[in-house]
Design a protein around this motif. Sequence first.
Motif, mmCIF file in Angstrom:
data_model
loop_
_atom_site.group_PDB
_atom_site.id
_atom_site.type_symbol
_atom_site.label_atom_id
_atom_site.label_comp_id
_atom_site.label_asym_id
_atom_site.label_seq_id
_atom_site.Cartn_x
_atom_site.Cartn_y
_atom_site.Cartn_z
ATOM 1 N N ASN A 186 0.830 -1.148 -0.101
ATOM 2 C CA ASN A 186 -0.066 0.021 -0.016
ATOM 3 C C ASN A 186 0.959 1.327 -0.148
ATOM 4 N N TYR A 187 1.984 1.367 0.857
ATOM 5 C CA TYR A 187 2.670 2.259 0.845
ATOM 6 C C TYR A 187 3.592 2.585 -0.646
ATOM 7 N N LYS A 188 3.852 1.344 -1.160
ATOM 8 C CA LYS A 188 4.400 1.632 -2.402
ATOM 9 C C LYS A 188 3.665 2.254 -3.617
ATOM 10 N N ASN A 189 2.349 1.715 -3.371
ATOM 11 C CA ASN A 189 1.474 2.288 -4.553
ATOM 12 C C ASN A 189 1.270 3.764 -4.202
ATOM 13 N N ALA A 190 1.186 4.147 -2.971
ATOM 14 C CA ALA A 190 0.922 5.630 -2.924
ATOM 15 C C ALA A 190 2.101 6.424 -3.011
ATOM 16 N N VAL A 191 3.375 6.113 -2.801
ATOM 17 C CA VAL A 191 4.338 6.876 -3.024
ATOM 18 C C VAL A 191 4.775 6.796 -4.748
ATOM 19 N N SER A 192 4.403 5.836 -5.278
ATOM 20 C CA SER A 192 4.793 5.819 -6.774
ATOM 21 C C SER A 192 3.873 6.932 -7.298
ATOM 22 N N LYS A 193 2.755 7.280 -6.630
ATOM 23 C CA LYS A 193 2.041 8.359 -7.411
ATOM 24 C C LYS A 193 2.391 9.692 -7.009
ATOM 25 N N SER A 194 3.240 9.759 -6.118
ATOM 26 C CA SER A 194 3.857 11.123 -5.945
ATOM 27 C C SER A 194 4.795 11.864 -6.940
ATOM 28 N N GLY A 195 5.164 10.969 -7.867
ATOM 29 C CA GLY A 195 6.032 11.475 -9.068
ATOM 30 C C GLY A 195 7.447 11.841 -8.719
ATOM 31 N N ILE A 196 7.961 11.495 -7.489
ATOM 32 C CA ILE A 196 9.362 11.666 -7.479
ATOM 33 C C ILE A 196 10.210 10.684 -8.084
ATOM 34 N N PRO A 197 11.310 11.157 -8.503
ATOM 35 C CA PRO A 197 12.073 10.343 -9.552
ATOM 36 C C PRO A 197 12.705 9.086 -8.754
ATOM 37 N N ASN A 198 13.112 9.147 -7.603
ATOM 38 C CA ASN A 198 13.643 7.864 -6.995
ATOM 39 C C ASN A 198 12.535 7.297 -5.817
ATOM 40 N N ALA A 199 11.276 7.046 -6.464
ATOM 41 C CA ALA A 199 10.336 6.361 -5.399
ATOM 42 C C ALA A 199 10.628 5.281 -4.942
ATOM 43 N N ASP A 200 11.031 4.418 -5.666
ATOM 44 C CA ASP A 200 11.355 3.013 -5.416
ATOM 45 C C ASP A 200 12.243 2.688 -4.265
ATOM 46 N N GLU A 201 13.406 3.810 -4.311
ATOM 47 C CA GLU A 201 14.259 3.760 -3.557
ATOM 48 C C GLU A 201 13.872 4.284 -1.886
ATOM 49 N N VAL A 202 13.124 5.293 -2.126
ATOM 50 C CA VAL A 202 12.523 6.058 -0.710
ATOM 51 C C VAL A 202 11.531 4.831 -0.260
ATOM 52 N N VAL A 203 10.802 4.267 -1.200
ATOM 53 C CA VAL A 203 9.870 3.195 -0.394
ATOM 54 C C VAL A 203 10.766 1.991 0.373
ATOM 55 N N LEU A 204 11.807 1.627 -0.455
ATOM 56 C CA LEU A 204 12.520 0.669 0.269
ATOM 57 C C LEU A 204 13.197 1.018 1.411
ATOM 58 N N SER A 205 13.861 2.041 1.331
ATOM 59 C CA SER A 205 14.420 2.810 2.619
ATOM 60 C C SER A 205 13.651 2.833 3.687
ATOM 61 N N ASN A 206 12.563 3.611 3.603
ATOM 62 C CA ASN A 206 11.431 3.888 4.397
ATOM 63 C C ASN A 206 11.058 2.614 5.245
ATOM 64 N N MET A 207 10.601 1.696 4.341
ATOM 65 C CA MET A 207 9.811 0.486 4.849
ATOM 66 C C MET A 207 10.885 -0.383 5.597
ATOM 67 N N SER A 208 12.011 -0.440 4.992
ATOM 68 C CA SER A 208 13.032 -1.116 5.864
ATOM 69 C C SER A 208 13.125 -0.808 7.087
ATOM 70 N N VAL A 209 13.398 0.765 7.176
ATOM 71 C CA VAL A 209 13.540 1.193 8.624
ATOM 72 C C VAL A 209 12.467 1.127 9.390
ATOM 73 N N LEU A 210 11.305 1.178 9.091
ATOM 74 C CA LEU A 210 9.941 0.968 9.667
ATOM 75 C C LEU A 210 9.917 -0.584 10.351
ATOM 76 N N LEU A 211 10.243 -1.512 9.425
ATOM 77 C CA LEU A 211 9.999 -2.881 9.539
ATOM 78 C C LEU A 211 11.163 -3.377 10.549
ATOM 79 N N ASP A 212 12.312 -2.732 10.405
ATOM 80 C CA ASP A 212 13.564 -2.986 11.466
ATOM 81 C C ASP A 212 12.952 -2.622 12.863
#
Length: 395
Positions: free
Chosen positions: A70-96
């Motif tokens: 759900n987070y990935k789908n939402a961030v992908s709509k933001s239009g930021i160029p590095n969306a996949d990296e931001v999602v992976l970074s933020n989600m890995s920290v949260l899950l950690d």
Amino acid sequence: MAELIQDKDASVVASVSGDDPDKCNEEVRHSRTFLDVRSEEELLSGIRKEEQLGTLTPNIAAAMEELFHNYKNAVSKSGIPNADEVVLSNMSVLLDRVLLDAEEPFVFPPHHKMLREPFDYYMFGQNYIRPLIDFRNSYVGNISIFNDIQEKLQQGHNVVMISNHQTEADPAVIALLLELAHPYIAENLTYVAGDRVVTDPLCKPFSMGRNLICVYSKKHMFDVPELAEMKRRANTRSLKEMAVLLRSGSQIVWIAPSGGRDRPDPSTGEWHPAPFDSSSVDNMRRLVEHSGVTGHIYPLALSCYDIMPPPPLVEKEIGEKRIIAFCGVGLSVAPGFNFSDAVASSMTPEEARDAYCQALFNSVNDQYDVLRSAIHGQQGSRASTPTILLSQPWD
């Protein structure tokens, strides 16, 4: 607006506090399972591995995986160029953080102070919610009143914000909309928080980065009848902590006297602020007046339900489904007013209490309608009125 977008490196680095050299040398505890992942496949595999090991329950593991998508789908709509990296970074920290709490659960005291060392939970929360906000379609109403609020805080006065409540992300939304114009307010707000945000595994890491007075909501007081008395005693302790806090002065407190999040009208689907509980407003007013410190109460409106809407109905069980969206959000504050300004001398104490509560609620509703017109009615700053001036203080 570019400075409002965090890249992968900034998201991780900002989570480690470096203001104090001694504190900076403290080791930040991490779980290698999630912090070292380099792809979506590795992250999802890590969730399943921890479930198999028994560190995560099946319910939490499933919620983690659902949240990632759900987070990935939402961030992908933001239009930021590095969306996949931001999602992976933020989600890995949260899950950690979630995994570490599963291994060694954090217990919130009645008065919790945000944790920023050695791991900066505040910036973690900011970086996680930031890419979900469409700042081009977000607004702050009456930013100049926040100037007045900051002056009062500097003079040692207390300030209480009586607000509606829309999502679990409300504290981050408030802080993100104010972080450039009023960083002191953004970082020093104390939130009156219900027990669900300090017990839900996916919520706890975000709550750890906020100043909280922890209470049990009236809506959930009798979910387990045999625990009702314990909850009452806990709320009494929290009220005492609030009194101590206010006596120290220069405090800014946010409280949602509706006792929970706003919900859409079941017949129309439209969102409006939930009615305030007059006894909660009156208790807060009395605490302010009896603190021995000059205090002020301001009505605050939030419009951000799309970012993370609650379930349609109040649920008893912990572990709700997280629906996430990239959207515009809004925040507005109106001038504060005294109890005597809203009541008549002929009123009984109960009538006066209700009249003051209703006056605050009416102000929140008026501001909310302007924010809704600006964001959802696509009127932008043209939705401003003579008393509610919209701006974008990050632009």
